[in-house]
Design an enzyme around this catalytic site. Structure first.
Site, mmCIF file in Angstrom:
data_model
loop_
_atom_site.group_PDB
_atom_site.id
_atom_site.type_symbol
_atom_site.label_atom_id
_atom_site.label_comp_id
_atom_site.label_asym_id
_atom_site.label_seq_id
_atom_site.Cartn_x
_atom_site.Cartn_y
_atom_site.Cartn_z
ATOM 1 N N ILE A 165 -6.621 9.123 -1.123
ATOM 2 C CA ILE A 165 -6.972 8.873 0.282
ATOM 3 C C ILE A 165 -5.904 7.972 0.859
ATOM 4 O O ILE A 165 -5.304 7.181 0.106
ATOM 5 C CB ILE A 165 -8.359 8.229 0.440
ATOM 6 C CG1 ILE A 165 -8.755 8.091 1.899
ATOM 7 C CG2 ILE A 165 -8.400 6.895 -0.245
ATOM 8 C CD1 ILE A 165 -8.983 9.345 2.635
ATOM 9 N N ASN B 264 -6.407 -0.815 -1.143
ATOM 10 C CA ASN B 264 -6.876 0.168 -0.167
ATOM 11 C C ASN B 264 -8.338 0.000 0.233
ATOM 12 O O ASN B 264 -8.662 -0.024 1.421
ATOM 13 C CB ASN B 264 -6.677 1.589 -0.704
ATOM 14 C CG ASN B 264 -7.069 2.643 0.310
ATOM 15 O OD1 ASN B 264 -6.386 2.854 1.313
ATOM 16 N ND2 ASN B 264 -8.183 3.312 0.079
ATOM 17 N N HIS C 159 1.653 4.980 -2.903
ATOM 18 C CA HIS C 159 1.823 6.363 -2.468
ATOM 19 C C HIS C 159 3.240 6.887 -2.708
ATOM 20 O O HIS C 159 3.424 7.964 -3.283
ATOM 21 C CB HIS C 159 1.505 6.473 -0.971
ATOM 22 C CG HIS C 159 0.065 6.357 -0.640
ATOM 23 N ND1 HIS C 159 -0.728 7.447 -0.374
ATOM 24 C CD2 HIS C 159 -0.751 5.266 -0.512
ATOM 25 C CE1 HIS C 159 -1.956 7.055 -0.097
ATOM 26 N NE2 HIS C 159 -2.006 5.726 -0.180
ATOM 27 N N HIS D 257 0.827 -1.212 0.000
ATOM 28 C CA HIS D 257 0.000 0.000 0.000
ATOM 29 C C HIS D 257 0.865 1.267 0.000
ATOM 30 O O HIS D 257 0.875 2.014 -0.970
ATOM 31 C CB HIS D 257 -0.935 -0.016 1.217
ATOM 32 C CG HIS D 257 -1.876 1.148 1.258
ATOM 33 N ND1 HIS D 257 -2.535 1.531 2.412
ATOM 34 C CD2 HIS D 257 -2.271 2.030 0.308
ATOM 35 C CE1 HIS D 257 -3.293 2.574 2.159
ATOM 36 N NE2 HIS D 257 -3.152 2.904 0.885
ATOM 37 N N HIS E 37 -3.704 0.791 -6.419
ATOM 38 C CA HIS E 37 -4.089 1.421 -5.154
ATOM 39 C C HIS E 37 -5.496 1.024 -4.736
ATOM 40 O O HIS E 37 -5.752 0.726 -3.564
ATOM 41 C CB HIS E 37 -3.980 2.943 -5.239
ATOM 42 C CG HIS E 37 -4.323 3.622 -3.954
ATOM 43 N ND1 HIS E 37 -5.539 4.211 -3.723
ATOM 44 C CD2 HIS E 37 -3.624 3.758 -2.798
ATOM 45 C CE1 HIS E 37 -5.578 4.693 -2.490
ATOM 46 N NE2 HIS E 37 -4.423 4.434 -1.907
#
Length: 847
Positions: A847, A697, A505, A500, A693
């Protein structure tokens, strides 16, 4: 007029006399904005076709001021549309850019500008940006029309503006960034520690070293801490909203309000349990599964909820606190049952569900085919699993036959964890390096057949290890459940820190920075990538200062604690950009084979159809690649046009050599010498930012919202025969299992986080959609190909739904009854939506 200009503007004729251009400017008024721009904001048109011989640049019109504004309110958003008029001298040509000057004392958000030429041609500018006062920035703002050009096709009249705009975005790498800056440069991850609070808050700098390689982040230029010149000083919570992020990268006021409200709503029900235990001095966990389930369904005191809500709101910065009231958060609060226990309370205990989640859970890209038995570490050291441990669970096959038939798989959490175990154990967590072997049954479900748990030996010699095999009854069955929990704890930490955080990110941020610095807004590839970067830099900044910082939420809730980010850096050593492409990833893990069929756009064939992540993912991958190929073919004619694109070449060089500078020497970066290189790189980038993602997520609350299913800390050891713990375990295995989990406060914090991260916000824009309300690109062919992309995603939705209904595909739902929808695009739903839906692929990591 040149032949090139006639090609770009076929309907434009040179003006032969003074003429006028009418226009509309749309300004969005956010809460807290003082007033309309009015006469204090002016706009000039810059010609895109006629050069002023005095300046060598496009001709400029006289200034026009924003007047006659008409205000409308829709969905809580107030917009003001201004009429403007420009008088143009003969031969001015066609507008190509706008220069906007803000003489106000405050900033405003310009959404779009539309101009109508005397021959009725409409020229649109999709601005979507904040404009700060000239007295702060010392410069005007430039906006280009929606026509897109490769660098060597840029109209000569706009060439200087194109170059100057990029130069201004790069800055000089000096000083602390201010709120109004639009500067993108790089820094190391030197902002995770806070040594001024004590030695326990010291964290290593990540990036720029062989020991801790890491991608770069956006530079803020904050001064160093008092006690360590290499560590950037930390903002306190009261200033958390002032962390430097260029304003165009920040979450909108509406979205930030929604995220904060969601966070408070999610936290209160669970923190009531944790706070009660804390105030009573009780650090124990839950005594029974019924007590734990009460977290999701129990009646709570409204007075207590109000008290906790008030405490949470007081933590917020004053500016944000004014935006949120108790009434706006819609108390009383109630969180939904996590899906893993919604239909079948004990489905998570099933071996079938245990295996299914490796194919369709929140971390479905870690499992790999076993190619050699017994498994070994990276140095060739053989593990502890023996043929006799697994032979009886292979449905009559020998180990060799099972290997040859591609029916043995492994979930490997051994090599990367082993060097860190001693430090983690010092924190009183019970952690093991693990290897889990699984057998593919005839119905294509995965049956776990052995779990190997290992520890470093006290004298640093050979490892210590034990092997567990499946059992259903008595203490053997209960011990097997404990072994599975230890495996899942490692998988949960790997999922959060690697699958993740690191692999979506973190790795994307350098691409965003390089895109802003090297690809002009006029560049078609900037336009292609822009929606896939929305909010990511701001989300990452908030994560570093709330979740991942020393003493942050993840250090409190993961067994990796203060070693968490070091672990991410260690796994970054294995990261390769080309292996993030789904077909390459599947091949590497042995979950697919090369397909000789030239008509297969992915080039691979899954080992078995019932791999939900792989099956749905290959369809999404193909749709993205087709769209990217279609798009690039509009602007690039051949390989030479890619090589000669100076901005693309500088962009790719900066990503390799600066943004991912610790990996720049690796040969696996595409060379960017062909159109195929560009398509593959862009497809991979969009795949990471959207589909990967989404897959890791938005299912977190469904699976990890119930800690027994995916614990992140284990606080009791395996109960060994002859010990007091073993007697306690035999007396009540379920109670012992619950005592292995964290205390109520930490567990409640973790569950609340899972709910917040799993929520879609109501203004989310999904793959196959665009957010702009104006004609977002001046190219009909691109619009048609984007519509084709959208239609294909809708067809994929139908096929995913059909697969989920197919009873022969056992892994689509499994014992828990959770359909696999984490790669369901949800493009067909065009209404505003949000919440914990477990489906939908947002365009970006927002997010």
């Amino acid at each position: 007029m040149s032949r090139f200009t006639k090609f770009l503007f076929p309907h434009v004729c040179p003006y032969t006399k003074t003429s006028s251009i009418k226009g509309e400017v749309v300004i969005v008024q956010n809460s807290g904005q003082h007033s309309d721009p009015g006469k204090s904001a002016s706009i000039q048109i810059c010609s895109g076709t006629t050069i002023d011989p005095r300046t060598g640049r496009g001709k400029l019109s006289e200034k026009a001021y924003l007047r006659y504004g008409k205000t409308n309110t829709s969905n809580g958003e107030k917009t003001t549309t201004y009429k403007i008029m420009f008088q143009l001298e003969p031969g001015f040509g066609t507008p190509g850019a706008l220069i906007l000057t803000n003489q106000l004392k405050h900033e405003f958000f310009i959404q779009s500008v539309s101009l109508q030429t005397p021959n009725k041609q409409i020229i649109k500018f999709d601005c979507g940006s904040w404009v700060y006062p000239f007295e702060k920035t010392g410069t005007d703002r430039i906006f280009f029309s929606n026509a897109k050009y490769l660098p060597n096709q840029t109209p000569q009249a706009l060439l200087n503006l194109r170059e100057e705009e990029l130069t201004s975005l790069r800055g000089d790498e000096k000083g602390e960034r201010k709120e109004w800056d639009r500067i993108y440069d790089y820094d190391y991850y030197n902002d995770l520690g806070n040594p001024d609070k004590g030695r326990e808050h010291v964290r290593p700098v990540l990036g720029g070293s062989d020991l801790h390689p890491f991608p770069r982040r956006l530079r803020t230029g904050r001064p160093p801490s008092d006690t360590d010149p290499l560590t950037e000083s930390q903002p306190n919570m009261i200033n958390i909203d002032r962390i430097y992020v260029p304003l165009d990268e920040r979450l909108s006021s509406k979205k930030l309000f929604e995220v904060l409200s969601n966070s408070i709503q999610a936290a209160v029900p669970f923190l009531i349990q944790g706070a009660k235990s804390f105030l009573e001095g009780d650090s124990r966990g839950f005594e029974s599964f019924d007590e734990m389930n009460y977290m999701f369904s129990g009646n709570r005191s409204l007075m207590v909820e109000e008290w906790i809500t008030e405490k949470l709101m007081n933590i917020l910065p004053p500016k944000l606190r004014k935006e949120i009231t108790y009434e706006s958060i819609k108390a009383p609060f109630k969180s939904p049952f996590p899906q893993i226990i919604a239909e079948n309370e004990f489905a998570w205990k099933s071996d079938v569900e245990f295996g299914r989640q490796m194919l369709a859970g929140t971390n479905p890209a870690r499992i790999q085919r076993l190619e050699k038995f017994p498994p070994t570490n990276k140095n060739g050291k053989i593990g502890f699993v023996k043929t006799t441990d697994v032979q009886h669970n292979l449905d009559g096959l020998s180990v060799t036959e099972a290997l040859n038939q591609c029916r043995l798989f492994i979930l490997d959490h051994h090599d990367y964890l082993m060097p860190f175990l001693e430090r983690m154990i010092e924190n009183n967590f019970h952690v093991y390096a693990s290897r889990t072997l699984l057998f593919l049954k005839s119905d294509k479900t995965l049956k776990p057949i052995a779990i190997e748990l290992s520890l470093p030996s006290p004298d640093n010699a050979d490892e210590l290890g034990i092997v567990f095999v499946p059992a259903e009854k008595d203490e053997a069955g209960a011990l097997w459940q404990v072994a599975k929990a230890l495996v899942v704890a490692s998988d949960s930490v790997y999922h959060q820190l690697i699958s993740h955080w690191l692999q979506t990110h973190v790795v994307i941020e350098p691409f965003i920075i390089a895109t802003r610095r090297q690809l002009s807004m006029m560049h078609p590839i900037h336009w292609l990538l822009h929606p896939h970067f929305k909010d990511t830099i701001h989300v990452n900044a908030l994560a570093r200062n709330i979740l991942l910082n020393s003493g942050g939420i993840l250090e409190k809730t993961l067994f990796s604690a203060e070693i968490s980010m070091e672990l991410s850096a260690e796994l970054y050593k294995e990261w390769r950009f080309d292996e993030q492409a789904l077909p390459a990833d599947l091949l590497k893990r042995g979950m697919a084979l090369k397909d000789p069929n030239p008509n297969n756009p992915t080039g691979v064939q899954l080992l078995f159809e019932d791999y939900p992540y792989g099956a749905d993912g290959l369809e999404i991958w193909t749709a993205i690649k087709t769209w990217v190929t279609d798009f690039c073919s509009v602007f690039y004619t051949d390989d030479d046009s890619v090589v000669s694109d100076q901005e693309i070449q500088e962009w790719w060089s900066e990503i390799r050599n600066v943004g991912h500078g610790d990996k720049c020497s690796e040969s696996w970066w595409f060379r960017m010498n062909t159109l195929s290189d560009l398509v593959q790189a862009l497809t991979t980038l969009i795949w990471i930012a959207s589909a990967i993602h989404a897959s890791v997520n938005f299912g977190q609350y469904a699976y990890s919202g119930y800690p027994p299913n995916r614990p992140t800390q284990i606080q009791k050891d395996i109960p060994w025969e002859g010990t007091f713990e073993y007697a306690e375990f035999i007396k009540d295995p379920d109670k012992y299992f619950l005592k292995m989990l964290p205390g109520k406060l930490n567990m409640s914090l973790s569950v609340a986080l899972m709910e917040v991260l799993s929520r879609h916000t109501s203004d989310e824009v999904y793959l196959g959609q665009r957010s702009s309300t104006v004609e977002w690109i001046n190219n009909e062919e691109v619009r048609q190909r984007f519509d084709k992309f959208n239609k294909e995603l809708r067809q994929i939705e139908k096929r995913i739904t059909e697969r989920n209904r197919n009873p022969s595909l056992k892994n689509r739902k499994g014992p828990s009854g959770i359909p696999y929808t984490l790669l369901y695009p949800d493009t067909s739903n065009v209404e505003l939506r949000g919440g914990v839906t477990g489906k939908g692929i947002p365009n970006s990591i927002s997010i």
